[in-house]
Design a protein around this motif. Sequence first.
Motif, mmCIF file in Angstrom:
data_model
loop_
_atom_site.group_PDB
_atom_site.id
_atom_site.type_symbol
_atom_site.label_atom_id
_atom_site.label_comp_id
_atom_site.label_asym_id
_atom_site.label_seq_id
_atom_site.Cartn_x
_atom_site.Cartn_y
_atom_site.Cartn_z
ATOM 1 N N ASN A 74 0.857 -1.178 0.000
ATOM 2 C CA ASN A 74 0.000 0.000 0.000
ATOM 3 C C ASN A 74 0.895 1.230 0.000
ATOM 4 O O ASN A 74 1.859 1.302 0.762
ATOM 5 C CB ASN A 74 -0.910 -0.011 1.231
ATOM 6 N N ASP A 75 0.576 2.204 -0.862
ATOM 7 C CA ASP A 75 1.367 3.435 -0.921
ATOM 8 C C ASP A 75 0.622 4.626 -0.325
ATOM 9 O O ASP A 75 1.068 5.751 -0.418
ATOM 10 C CB ASP A 75 1.785 3.735 -2.361
ATOM 11 N N ALA A 76 -0.531 4.378 0.304
ATOM 12 C CA ALA A 76 -1.311 5.467 0.908
ATOM 13 C C ALA A 76 -0.817 5.723 2.334
ATOM 14 O O ALA A 76 -0.562 4.797 3.095
ATOM 15 C CB ALA A 76 -2.790 5.114 0.922
ATOM 16 N N TRP A 77 -0.681 6.989 2.663
ATOM 17 C CA TRP A 77 -0.281 7.418 3.998
ATOM 18 C C TRP A 77 -1.318 8.403 4.506
ATOM 19 O O TRP A 77 -1.807 9.247 3.757
ATOM 20 C CB TRP A 77 1.076 8.107 3.953
ATOM 21 N N SER A 78 -1.668 8.302 5.784
ATOM 22 C CA SER A 78 -2.645 9.195 6.400
ATOM 23 C C SER A 78 -1.947 10.180 7.326
ATOM 24 O O SER A 78 -1.052 9.812 8.085
ATOM 25 C CB SER A 78 -3.661 8.384 7.208
ATOM 26 N N CYS A 79 -2.385 11.431 7.254
ATOM 27 C CA CYS A 79 -1.853 12.493 8.098
ATOM 28 C C CYS A 79 -2.626 12.494 9.418
ATOM 29 O O CYS A 79 -3.853 12.576 9.422
ATOM 30 C CB CYS A 79 -2.011 13.833 7.391
ATOM 31 N N LEU A 80 -1.903 12.386 10.533
ATOM 32 C CA LEU A 80 -2.502 12.379 11.866
ATOM 33 C C LEU A 80 -2.198 13.721 12.539
ATOM 34 O O LEU A 80 -1.132 13.893 13.130
ATOM 35 C CB LEU A 80 -1.936 11.235 12.704
ATOM 36 N N PRO A 81 -3.113 14.686 12.454
ATOM 37 C CA PRO A 81 -2.805 16.025 12.977
ATOM 38 C C PRO A 81 -2.565 16.054 14.479
ATOM 39 O O PRO A 81 -1.802 16.882 14.971
ATOM 40 C CB PRO A 81 -4.032 16.852 12.588
ATOM 41 N N ASP A 82 -3.190 15.154 15.235
ATOM 42 C CA ASP A 82 -3.005 15.160 16.687
ATOM 43 C C ASP A 82 -1.611 14.713 17.097
ATOM 44 O O ASP A 82 -1.159 15.005 18.200
ATOM 45 C CB ASP A 82 -4.044 14.259 17.361
ATOM 46 N N TYR A 83 -0.937 13.980 16.218
ATOM 47 C CA TYR A 83 0.415 13.499 16.502
ATOM 48 C C TYR A 83 1.461 14.212 15.651
ATOM 49 O O TYR A 83 2.642 13.915 15.761
ATOM 50 C CB TYR A 83 0.498 11.984 16.264
ATOM 51 N N ARG A 84 1.008 15.095 14.774
ATOM 52 C CA ARG A 84 1.899 15.777 13.832
ATOM 53 C C ARG A 84 2.774 14.764 13.120
ATOM 54 O O ARG A 84 4.004 14.876 13.094
ATOM 55 C CB ARG A 84 2.730 16.826 14.541
ATOM 56 N N ALA A 85 2.107 13.767 12.546
ATOM 57 C CA ALA A 85 2.835 12.657 11.939
ATOM 58 C C ALA A 85 1.997 11.999 10.852
ATOM 59 O O ALA A 85 0.823 12.317 10.670
ATOM 60 C CB ALA A 85 3.197 11.634 13.011
ATOM 61 N N TRP A 86 2.644 11.073 10.141
ATOM 62 C CA TRP A 86 2.018 10.299 9.078
ATOM 63 C C TRP A 86 2.102 8.827 9.444
ATOM 64 O O TRP A 86 3.079 8.392 10.043
ATOM 65 C CB TRP A 86 2.758 10.515 7.755
ATOM 66 N N VAL A 87 1.092 8.057 9.070
ATOM 67 C CA VAL A 87 1.112 6.616 9.292
ATOM 68 C C VAL A 87 0.713 5.943 7.978
ATOM 69 O O VAL A 87 -0.158 6.431 7.259
ATOM 70 C CB VAL A 87 0.184 6.196 10.454
ATOM 71 N N THR A 88 1.394 4.853 7.646
ATOM 72 C CA THR A 88 1.038 4.130 6.444
ATOM 73 C C THR A 88 -0.324 3.478 6.641
ATOM 74 O O THR A 88 -0.622 2.950 7.714
ATOM 75 C CB THR A 88 2.096 3.062 6.078
ATOM 76 N N ASP A 89 -1.170 3.525 5.629
ATOM 77 C CA ASP A 89 -2.514 2.956 5.736
ATOM 78 C C ASP A 89 -2.486 1.443 5.906
ATOM 79 O O ASP A 89 -3.482 0.844 6.303
ATOM 80 C CB ASP A 89 -3.364 3.340 4.524
ATOM 81 N N ILE A 90 -1.362 0.820 5.630
ATOM 82 C CA ILE A 90 -1.262 -0.628 5.812
ATOM 83 C C ILE A 90 -1.348 -0.980 7.305
ATOM 84 O O ILE A 90 -1.682 -2.103 7.664
ATOM 85 C CB ILE A 90 0.023 -1.183 5.154
ATOM 86 N N CYS A 91 -1.084 -0.006 8.166
ATOM 87 C CA CYS A 91 -1.147 -0.220 9.618
ATOM 88 C C CYS A 91 -2.444 0.301 10.234
ATOM 89 O O CYS A 91 -2.570 0.379 11.453
ATOM 90 C CB CYS A 91 0.035 0.462 10.295
ATOM 91 N N VAL A 92 -3.406 0.673 9.395
ATOM 92 C CA VAL A 92 -4.677 1.205 9.870
ATOM 93 C C VAL A 92 -5.795 0.228 9.502
ATOM 94 O O VAL A 92 -5.856 -0.258 8.371
ATOM 95 C CB VAL A 92 -4.951 2.596 9.243
ATOM 96 N N GLN A 93 -6.649 -0.066 10.464
ATOM 97 C CA GLN A 93 -7.760 -0.979 10.203
ATOM 98 C C GLN A 93 -8.722 -0.352 9.198
ATOM 99 O O GLN A 93 -9.016 0.826 9.269
ATOM 100 C CB GLN A 93 -8.509 -1.286 11.502
ATOM 101 N N GLY A 94 -9.196 -1.157 8.258
ATOM 102 C CA GLY A 94 -10.129 -0.676 7.260
ATOM 103 C C GLY A 94 -9.653 -1.024 5.872
ATOM 104 O O GLY A 94 -8.671 -1.755 5.692
ATOM 105 N N PRO A 95 -10.324 -0.470 4.866
ATOM 106 C CA PRO A 95 -9.939 -0.759 3.482
ATOM 107 C C PRO A 95 -8.587 -0.141 3.127
ATOM 108 O O PRO A 95 -8.070 0.716 3.846
ATOM 109 C CB PRO A 95 -11.067 -0.119 2.670
ATOM 110 N N ALA A 96 -8.039 -0.571 1.996
ATOM 111 C CA ALA A 96 -6.736 -0.065 1.549
ATOM 112 C C ALA A 96 -6.737 1.452 1.387
ATOM 113 O O ALA A 96 -5.739 2.113 1.627
ATOM 114 C CB ALA A 96 -6.334 -0.735 0.233
ATOM 115 N N ARG A 97 -7.840 2.013 0.966
ATOM 116 C CA ARG A 97 -8.028 3.470 0.875
ATOM 117 C C ARG A 97 -9.158 3.811 1.834
ATOM 118 O O ARG A 97 -10.291 3.422 1.621
ATOM 119 C CB ARG A 97 -8.407 3.908 -0.547
ATOM 120 N N LEU A 98 -8.847 4.511 2.915
ATOM 121 C CA LEU A 98 -9.846 4.809 3.928
ATOM 122 C C LEU A 98 -10.996 5.626 3.348
ATOM 123 O O LEU A 98 -10.769 6.641 2.676
ATOM 124 C CB LEU A 98 -9.213 5.568 5.088
#
Length: 118
Positions: A74-98
């Motif tokens: 997966n090449d999608a990354w999600s921006c987490l504003p509360d942590y001022r960071a990015w996480v790869t969507d492969i580590c997030v529960q749900g579909p490949a594209r949230l």
Amino acid sequence: MVSDVRLGADHFRAVRVNTGTVEGPAPRTWGSGVRAEAQPSVRAARGYAFPGPTTVRVACRKHAEPVIAEGCTNDAWSCLPDYRAWVTDICVQGPARLDGVAARADRPAPTGPWVRDA
């Protein structure tokens, strides 16, 4: 929400995070040790490591460095504003594209020195 923060080698503190009104999806991360990075890349500076499954607020996503885990890519990354960071969507529960998460080009980019193009 209260989160543990590591500041230096052995210095821990608790930080109360005011997330404000949560808009859009708030998925959970998988397992423990999921890393949030300063940039959307596994080679970026480490921002935070979640101790276990954690509900996160996602501001937007972008396509960046592909990540491979357990045979999935997966090449999608999600921006987490509360942590001022990015996480790869492969580590997030749900579909490949949230669902319900706008691509970065579709909405104003989050602000701050931690948000730069990879």
